[in-house]
Structure formats: C-alpha cells, structure tokens
Design a protein around this motif. Structure first.
Motif, PDB file in Angstrom:
ATOM      1  N   LEU A  34       3.848   8.625  -6.596  1.00 51.55           N
ATOM      2  CA  LEU A  34       3.004   9.774  -6.904  1.00 51.55           C
ATOM      3  C   LEU A  34       3.051  10.853  -5.827  1.00 51.55           C
ATOM      4  O   LEU A  34       3.005  12.037  -6.133  1.00 51.55           O
ATOM      5  CB  LEU A  34       1.543   9.311  -7.084  1.00 51.55           C
ATOM      6  N   PHE A  35       3.127  10.437  -4.582  1.00 53.75           N
ATOM      7  CA  PHE A  35       3.085  11.382  -3.480  1.00 53.75           C
ATOM      8  C   PHE A  35       4.188  11.039  -2.492  1.00 53.75           C
ATOM      9  O   PHE A  35       4.913  10.071  -2.659  1.00 53.75           O
ATOM     10  CB  PHE A  35       1.724  11.328  -2.773  1.00 53.75           C
ATOM     11  N   ASN A  36       4.279  11.846  -1.438  1.00 56.17           N
ATOM     12  CA  ASN A  36       5.130  11.442  -0.340  1.00 56.17           C
ATOM     13  C   ASN A  36       4.575  10.155   0.253  1.00 56.17           C
ATOM     14  O   ASN A  36       3.360   9.962   0.294  1.00 56.17           O
ATOM     15  CB  ASN A  36       5.188  12.547   0.714  1.00 56.17           C
ATOM     16  N   PRO A  37       5.444   9.264   0.731  1.00 57.53           N
ATOM     17  CA  PRO A  37       5.014   7.918   1.100  1.00 57.53           C
ATOM     18  C   PRO A  37       3.858   7.842   2.079  1.00 57.53           C
ATOM     19  O   PRO A  37       3.027   6.942   1.982  1.00 57.53           O
ATOM     20  CB  PRO A  37       6.286   7.313   1.703  1.00 57.53           C
ATOM     21  N   LEU A  38       3.783   8.767   3.032  1.00 53.46           N
ATOM     22  CA  LEU A  38       2.754   8.673   4.064  1.00 53.46           C
ATOM     23  C   LEU A  38       1.694   9.771   3.918  1.00 53.46           C
ATOM     24  O   LEU A  38       1.004  10.103   4.879  1.00 53.46           O
ATOM     25  CB  LEU A  38       3.403   8.722   5.453  1.00 53.46           C
ATOM     26  N   ALA A  39       1.548  10.294   2.705  1.00 51.83           N
ATOM     27  CA  ALA A  39       0.572  11.354   2.467  1.00 51.83           C
ATOM     28  C   ALA A  39      -0.842  10.904   2.803  1.00 51.83           C
ATOM     29  O   ALA A  39      -1.671  11.706   3.238  1.00 51.83           O
ATOM     30  CB  ALA A  39       0.645  11.807   1.004  1.00 51.83           C
ATOM     31  N   VAL A  40      -1.115   9.622   2.610  1.00 45.72           N
ATOM     32  CA  VAL A  40      -2.469   9.117   2.859  1.00 45.72           C
ATOM     33  C   VAL A  40      -2.861   9.285   4.321  1.00 45.72           C
ATOM     34  O   VAL A  40      -4.030   9.542   4.625  1.00 45.72           O
ATOM     35  CB  VAL A  40      -2.575   7.631   2.435  1.00 45.72           C
ATOM     36  N   ILE A  41      -1.897   9.183   5.249  1.00 39.36           N
ATOM     37  CA  ILE A  41      -2.210   9.349   6.670  1.00 39.36           C
ATOM     38  C   ILE A  41      -2.646  10.779   6.945  1.00 39.36           C
ATOM     39  O   ILE A  41      -3.594  11.022   7.695  1.00 39.36           O
ATOM     40  CB  ILE A  41      -0.986   8.984   7.533  1.00 39.36           C
ATOM     41  N   ARG A  42      -1.975  11.741   6.311  1.00 39.35           N
ATOM     42  CA  ARG A  42      -2.343  13.140   6.514  1.00 39.35           C
ATOM     43  C   ARG A  42      -3.635  13.481   5.790  1.00 39.35           C
ATOM     44  O   ARG A  42      -4.476  14.218   6.305  1.00 39.35           O
ATOM     45  CB  ARG A  42      -1.199  14.043   6.053  1.00 39.35           C
ATOM     46  N   ALA A  43      -3.796  12.932   4.600  1.00 38.59           N
ATOM     47  CA  ALA A  43      -5.002  13.224   3.817  1.00 38.59           C
ATOM     48  C   ALA A  43      -6.256  12.653   4.472  1.00 38.59           C
ATOM     49  O   ALA A  43      -7.353  13.156   4.262  1.00 38.59           O
ATOM     50  CB  ALA A  43      -4.857  12.663   2.401  1.00 38.59           C
ATOM     51  N   ALA A  44      -6.076  11.625   5.294  1.00 34.52           N
ATOM     52  CA  ALA A  44      -7.231  10.985   5.938  1.00 34.52           C
ATOM     53  C   ALA A  44      -7.816  11.830   7.049  1.00 34.52           C
ATOM     54  O   ALA A  44      -8.905  11.523   7.555  1.00 34.52           O
ATOM     55  CB  ALA A  44      -6.820   9.620   6.492  1.00 34.52           C
ATOM     56  N   GLY A  45      -7.102  12.902   7.446  1.00 28.98           N
ATOM     57  CA  GLY A  45      -7.630  13.800   8.453  1.00 28.98           C
ATOM     58  C   GLY A  45      -7.978  13.075   9.741  1.00 28.98           C
ATOM     59  O   GLY A  45      -7.174  12.312  10.282  1.00 28.98           O
ATOM     60  N   PRO A  46      -9.206  13.269  10.268  1.00 33.52           N
ATOM     61  CA  PRO A  46      -9.578  12.666  11.546  1.00 33.52           C
ATOM     62  C   PRO A  46      -9.637  11.143  11.510  1.00 33.52           C
ATOM     63  O   PRO A  46      -9.676  10.500  12.551  1.00 33.52           O
ATOM     64  CB  PRO A  46     -10.964  13.265  11.832  1.00 33.52           C
ATOM     65  N   TRP A  47      -9.631  10.577  10.309  1.00 30.60           N
ATOM     66  CA  TRP A  47      -9.629   9.118  10.187  1.00 30.60           C
ATOM     67  C   TRP A  47      -8.211   8.539  10.151  1.00 30.60           C
ATOM     68  O   TRP A  47      -8.028   7.335  10.101  1.00 30.60           O
ATOM     69  CB  TRP A  47     -10.384   8.694   8.925  1.00 30.60           C
ATOM     70  N   GLY A  48      -7.200   9.425  10.207  1.00 30.41           N
ATOM     71  CA  GLY A  48      -5.815   8.980  10.150  1.00 30.41           C
ATOM     72  C   GLY A  48      -5.426   7.996  11.238  1.00 30.41           C
ATOM     73  O   GLY A  48      -4.860   6.932  10.948  1.00 30.41           O
ATOM     74  N   ALA A 100       0.823  -1.203   0.000  1.00 32.35           N
ATOM     75  CA  ALA A 100       0.000   0.000   0.000  1.00 32.35           C
ATOM     76  C   ALA A 100       0.855   1.250   0.000  1.00 32.35           C
ATOM     77  O   ALA A 100       0.612   2.202  -0.738  1.00 32.35           O
ATOM     78  CB  ALA A 100      -0.934  -0.006   1.215  1.00 32.35           C
ATOM     79  N   ILE A 101       1.911   1.240   0.828  1.00 36.35           N
ATOM     80  CA  ILE A 101       2.824   2.388   0.868  1.00 36.35           C
ATOM     81  C   ILE A 101       3.557   2.529  -0.470  1.00 36.35           C
ATOM     82  O   ILE A 101       3.687   3.614  -1.024  1.00 36.35           O
ATOM     83  CB  ILE A 101       3.824   2.245   2.025  1.00 36.35           C
ATOM     84  N   ALA A 102       4.013   1.397  -1.006  1.00 36.77           N
ATOM     85  CA  ALA A 102       4.778   1.431  -2.254  1.00 36.77           C
ATOM     86  C   ALA A 102       3.956   1.992  -3.400  1.00 36.77           C
ATOM     87  O   ALA A 102       4.482   2.671  -4.290  1.00 36.77           O
ATOM     88  CB  ALA A 102       5.264   0.027  -2.592  1.00 36.77           C
TER      89      ALA A 102
END
Length: 366
Positions: free
Chosen positions: A224-238, A217-219
């Motif tokens: 496309l993005f910084n590796p852990l961008a999804v954690i920040r983009a998830a906001g309160p669901w992070g 998932a990280i790979a």
C-alpha cells in the motif's frame, strides 16, 4: 588523494528534503541529514584503521557516500602488487554504519570500500521508476558508475540482503569486474511459492523458521505504501517505534554503545525522504517476494566466477535457495555456508566468525 594516508573529514551535508505537500514533515519528524551525519560520525569514530570518508559524485551528479579503509600498520613493498579490494554493499534500510564490527578486521590486509546504496543512508535520493527492471537497472548502473569514479579495475563484491540481490545483478552485467561474489543472506532469490492444496503421502515436510513479526509488519505495508512509511508517519514517536520493533539492533552492538546510537542510526537512515525504498517497492511484490527472482537469472553468471553464499543458521531467509544455486551453477565454483547462532544480520550477530570466513575467501583471491 591517497586513502592510505589521508583521513578526510566528514563533508558538509547538502542533501535537502524535496519540496512537496509533505514539506512540513521535517518539523514533525525528529530527523535530518545533519542528525544522520552526527549519529554516523559517532559510529565511525570506533574505527582504528585509516579511514577516508567522502561523497563520490557520479556523472549524473548523484552522490554516493563512500568509506575507504586501509591498514595503517601495513605498508606494502613497492614491488608487491596490491590486493584486490573488498567492496561491501548493505541491505534494505541500512547504511555503511552497520558494518562497524567488520571494517577494521577486513581491512587488515586489503583495502575495503563500503558505500550507501543510491537512495539510502547519506547518498543522493533521486526518484526511482515503478517498473522492476528499470528500478534494478538504476541501482546497478549507479554501482558501475561508482566503480568507474573510484577507479577500481576489479573487486571482491559482497552484498547483504537487498545488497546481495543487486550485487548478483551487477555481477551478471559486469562479470569482468568481480573476482569473487559473496552473498550474505541475500534477498530476492526464490520464486514466490504457489499455495499447496494437499500434502502427498510420505512427503517429508520441512518446517521453516517463522518470519519475525517486524518482517511481517513491514510486508503488510509494502503493497500500500513505501515500506518504511510508518516510521515517517509516526513523527516524534518514530525513534521509539524503531526501538520497539528492532531492539535486536541495540543488543547486537551493546558492547560498543550503551545508548540508542544504532537504533537512532537506523531511524535517521529511514526517516528521510523515501527514495531507495521506492526502488525496493518496485522490485518487490506483496509479502516482499521479488518480482524478478534471481534464481531465474543466476545461470547468467559465468560458471567460472567463484560464488560463496553465507546464511545465518537462525535467519528467516531460507538457505535452500543457496542449495538451488549450487544445482544451477558449477558446484566447483559455488559454496553455501551456514554461520551458527546468527540471524539475518550475520555480520553483526557473529562478527568474528563472519570476518574470518570473509577474510579466508578474500585470501583465496590473492
């Protein structure tokens, strides 16, 4: 100030989010450096030995969050020389708190230092260049400046995962400072394999342990993005996302914490303004392979430098890289060891076995 007798309080946090178009994110993300500090303090409260926790300021004013541990029960005779300190370097997305199962045990007979890599944890988060060589040099230079600022002449240098890659690069550039190099499930050693069109007759096929889904998932995001961008983009669901994809972190420490302390720590380490992960992205190409594989440079280590490579027997990191290193270097000074029932985070999966192996290595130095 003497780290053996002084336990400095956690210093006031003065890291701030960088101003940008994303400056509204802190209110969207349930994180802050203050929350990271609070969560880490809960972890470090488990330490029994003398602890000195502070920021070490580098010449360029970057700050490296640093722990120094010494055994309060042992007072060395004045005439006896000090033992070589052990310096521990965490991996990608980690921080000093992840060593909580190891710090007391390993500091029983010698000083132990652990620090947050530049761009990770509570350390400063400066910009990193997109060029792999320049990004690597920024990491390594910060380690050397940290050593000079702390005043260590030499050290037993231990690095896990990305920390192992950077520790090797450091040892190549500053070999006189490293008494023994310990690499724990190091990232970035093998070259990216070329696709095979066919299997030769009679060739033995060795099946590797499948890569965990969280790694895939990280790979998938890295290119496309910084590796852990999804954690920040998830906001309160992070935080929930970290719990879902990394439940193993809670299990590894469940006898110490009966809540989400460790996954909260991982979340707060990585929900801050990205910096170290930008550097990691510069070092890596798609699917997490290193742009500058360390197997191409490991011969630059002095042949007389002792090197031990520790792998989890159940890790997704291929230990055959260690066997390649033995072939490249002098077998007399290179050892590869597998720790049974351990995955990538060897130090947390089998802490007693890990601590015993590392302590024996340290005792072989002095």
């Amino acid at each position: 100030m003497d780290p053996a007798t002084t336990a400095a309080p956690m210093q006031n946090d003065c890291e701030t989010e960088s101003s940008s178009v994303w400056s509204w994110w802190p209110s969207w993300r349930p994180t802050s450096m203050s929350l990271l500090k609070t969560t880490e303090s809960k972890i470090l409260n488990c330490i029994q030995n003398d602890l000195w926790a502070r920021f070490v300021t580098l010449p360029n004013q970057d700050r490296i969050w640093t722990l120094t541990l010494t055994n309060k029960a042992v007072r060395k005779p004045v005439e006896k020389p000090s033992k070589t300190p052990l310096v521990m370097v965490h991996g990608f997305g980690g921080g000093v708190g992840l060593w909580i199962r190891n710090l007391d045990a390993l500091s029983r007979s010698r000083p132990v230092y652990a620090f947050d890599l530049l761009g990770f944890g509570r350390s400063s988060r400066p910009p990193f260049p997109s060029d792999a060589e320049k990004a690597e040099e920024q990491f390594v230079s910060s380690i050397e400046q940290w050593r000079e600022s702390v005043g260590l002449e030499n050290m037993i240098l231990l690095g896990h995962s990305l920390g192992g890659y950077l520790a090797t690069s450091y040892a190549i550039q500053y070999p006189s400072r490293v008494s023994h190099l310990i690499l724990v499930d190091p990232w970035g050693f093998p070259e990216r394999p070329q696709p095979q069109t066919q299997t030769q007759e009679g060739e033995e096929v060795v099946k590797r342990r499948p890569i965990p889904r969280w790694v895939k998932a990280i790979a998938a995001v890295v290119s496309l993005f910084n590796p852990l961008a999804v954690i920040r983009a998830a906001g309160p669901w992070g935080p929930g996302l970290v719990n879902r994809f990394r439940p193993d972190f809670k299990r590894k420490f469940e006898d110490m914490f009966d809540d989400d302390t460790m996954t909260q720590y991982i979340y707060h380490c990585n929900a801050q303004t990205p910096s170290g992960e930008v550097g990691f992205r510069a070092l890596s190409e798609s699917l997490g392979w290193a742009k500058r594989p360390m197997l191409q440079r490991v011969h630059l280590l002095p042949s007389s430098m002792p090197l031990t490579m520790l792998y989890g027997a159940q890790s997704w990191v291929d230990s055959s890289s260690g066997d390649s290193v033995v072939q490249i270097r002098s077998p007399d000074h290179t050892k590869v060891m597998l720790i049974n029932a351990a995955s990538h985070h060897v130090y947390a999966d089998q802490p007693e076995a890990f601590n015993k192996v590392v302590e024996n290595i340290c005792n072989s130095v002095n």
